[in-house]
Design an enzyme around this catalytic site. Structure first.
Site, PDB file in Angstrom:
ATOM      1  N   MET A   1      98.502  34.700  41.461  1.00 44.67           N
ATOM      2  CA  MET A   1      99.018  36.048  41.205  1.00 44.67           C
ATOM      3  C   MET A   1      98.437  36.609  39.918  1.00 44.67           C
ATOM      4  O   MET A   1      98.105  37.798  39.840  1.00 44.67           O
ATOM      5  CB  MET A   1     100.548  36.009  41.137  1.00 44.67           C
ATOM      6  CG  MET A   1     101.192  37.373  41.017  1.00 44.67           C
ATOM      7  SD  MET A   1     100.942  38.349  42.521  1.00 44.67           S
ATOM      8  CE  MET A   1     101.919  39.806  42.146  1.00 44.67           C
TER       9      MET A   1
ATOM     10  N   SER B   1      97.753  32.052  34.788  1.00 39.59           N
ATOM     11  CA  SER B   1      96.402  31.735  35.261  1.00 39.59           C
ATOM     12  C   SER B   1      96.375  31.341  36.738  1.00 39.59           C
ATOM     13  O   SER B   1      95.346  30.891  37.237  1.00 39.59           O
ATOM     14  CB  SER B   1      95.799  30.590  34.432  1.00 39.59           C
ATOM     15  OG  SER B   1      96.590  29.411  34.553  1.00 39.59           O
TER      16      SER B   1
ATOM     17  N   LYS C   1      96.503  30.229  48.712  1.00 39.23           N
ATOM     18  CA  LYS C   1      95.794  31.499  48.685  1.00 39.23           C
ATOM     19  C   LYS C   1      94.275  31.372  48.629  1.00 39.23           C
ATOM     20  O   LYS C   1      93.566  32.264  49.115  1.00 39.23           O
ATOM     21  CB  LYS C   1      96.280  32.345  47.500  1.00 39.23           C
ATOM     22  CG  LYS C   1      97.703  32.842  47.645  1.00 39.23           C
ATOM     23  CD  LYS C   1      98.093  33.741  46.486  1.00 39.23           C
ATOM     24  CE  LYS C   1      99.488  34.299  46.661  1.00 39.23           C
ATOM     25  NZ  LYS C   1      99.842  35.242  45.573  1.00 39.23           N
TER      26      LYS C   1
END
Length: 277
Positions: A135, A132, A72
């Site tokens: 998401m 953490s 991501k």
């Protein structure tokens, strides 16, 4: 269900990239393509060469690409534009290919913010958020941008936890021991089907008893041990099934230009969760 058009040279392809692909997105999107009679197909992939994979999205005209962990953040350097949802947290989960221009967003963030608003959560409410990762970053940022000022991020990884908490203006703790809050949020794999902690609670029964609302982002199963314990204690709950359905619907609209109705989203989500593994 409407019959999906036969595959042909004009069929548009959407994909997902994840270290450990699941069937949820594949089932969700293909269900709705068939339901709405759209000439699309969706397929999950993994990769050990992210740059080459994104290059393929661009070069082959792949319309949409869902991005999951651990890609991501690394994918940011490979796209052309970030919308507000992605730039707010420097994390991407959705790429749309517009004639070779890759535009990115984060529908996890959008879904979390939409649920906070739809459930009318009071921004003066203190909360604990455990997690953490990517998401957790999206969900915590959604709380910050919804006006929540009193939060504690709980993460065993001190470096990641402290950094994220500092970025968002929250406190950090390594464990939830001795902490309570009216709003509890779990954004870890604790309670996830097939995981090592599938039967565990991310918060103790005592902490749940002191809360008023419990929000578990784990989607499989929808009724996690945390959600079951919260229901049994009479607490308001928000489930991961709600999050994953909303974020997938946001992706679907970006890829196809069609917004499925609430009943269609619910049916697609139920189908996908039943056949997700």
């Amino acid at each position: 269900m409407t019959l999906q058009p036969l595959l042909n040279k004009d069929t548009r392809l959407c994909i997902s990239l994840a270290a450990r692909p699941s069937n949820f997105g594949t089932r969700f999107h293909n269900f709705l393509y068939a339901e709405l009679g759209l000439d699309f197909i969706y397929k999950a992939f993994t990769t050990t060469n992210l740059a080459a994979a994104i290059g393929g999205v661009r070069a082959l005209g792949i319309r949409g690409c869902s991005v999951s962990m651990p890609f991501k953040e690394d994918v940011i350097a490979l796209v052309d534009e970030l919308d507000a949802s992605a730039s707010a947290i420097a994390s991407i989960n959705t790429i749309v290919n517009d004639n070779g221009c890759l535009r990115a967003s984060n529908t996890d963030y959008i879904a979390a913010a939409d649920l906070i608003r739809a459930r009318a959560l009071d921004p003066t409410t203190p909360f604990l958020l455990r997690g953490s990762g990517g998401m957790a970053k999206a969900v915590a940022a959604a709380f910050r941008d919804s006006g929540f000022e009193h939060g504690t991020l709980i993460a065993r990884n001190e470096a990641r936890g402290r950094t994220l908490a500092t970025e968002l203006g929250y406190r950090w703790a390594a464990e939830p021991t001795g902490l309570t809050a009216p709003l509890l949020v779990n954004v870890t794999p604790i309670g996830m089907t097939g995981g090592a902690e599938a039967n565990d609670l991310s918060y103790s029964a005592e902490v749940i008893a002191d809360a008023t609302c419990v929000f578990d982002v784990v989607a499989l199963p929808a009724e996690t041990p945390l959600i079951l314990a919260a229901r049994a204690a009479g607490k308001t709950v928000i489930t991961g099934a709600e999050v994953i359905a909303l974020q997938a619907a946001e992706q679907f609209e970006r890829y196809t230009g069609v917004r499925p109705g609430p009943e269609q989203v619910a049916a697609a989500s139920a189908f996908a969760r039943t056949h997700a593994r």
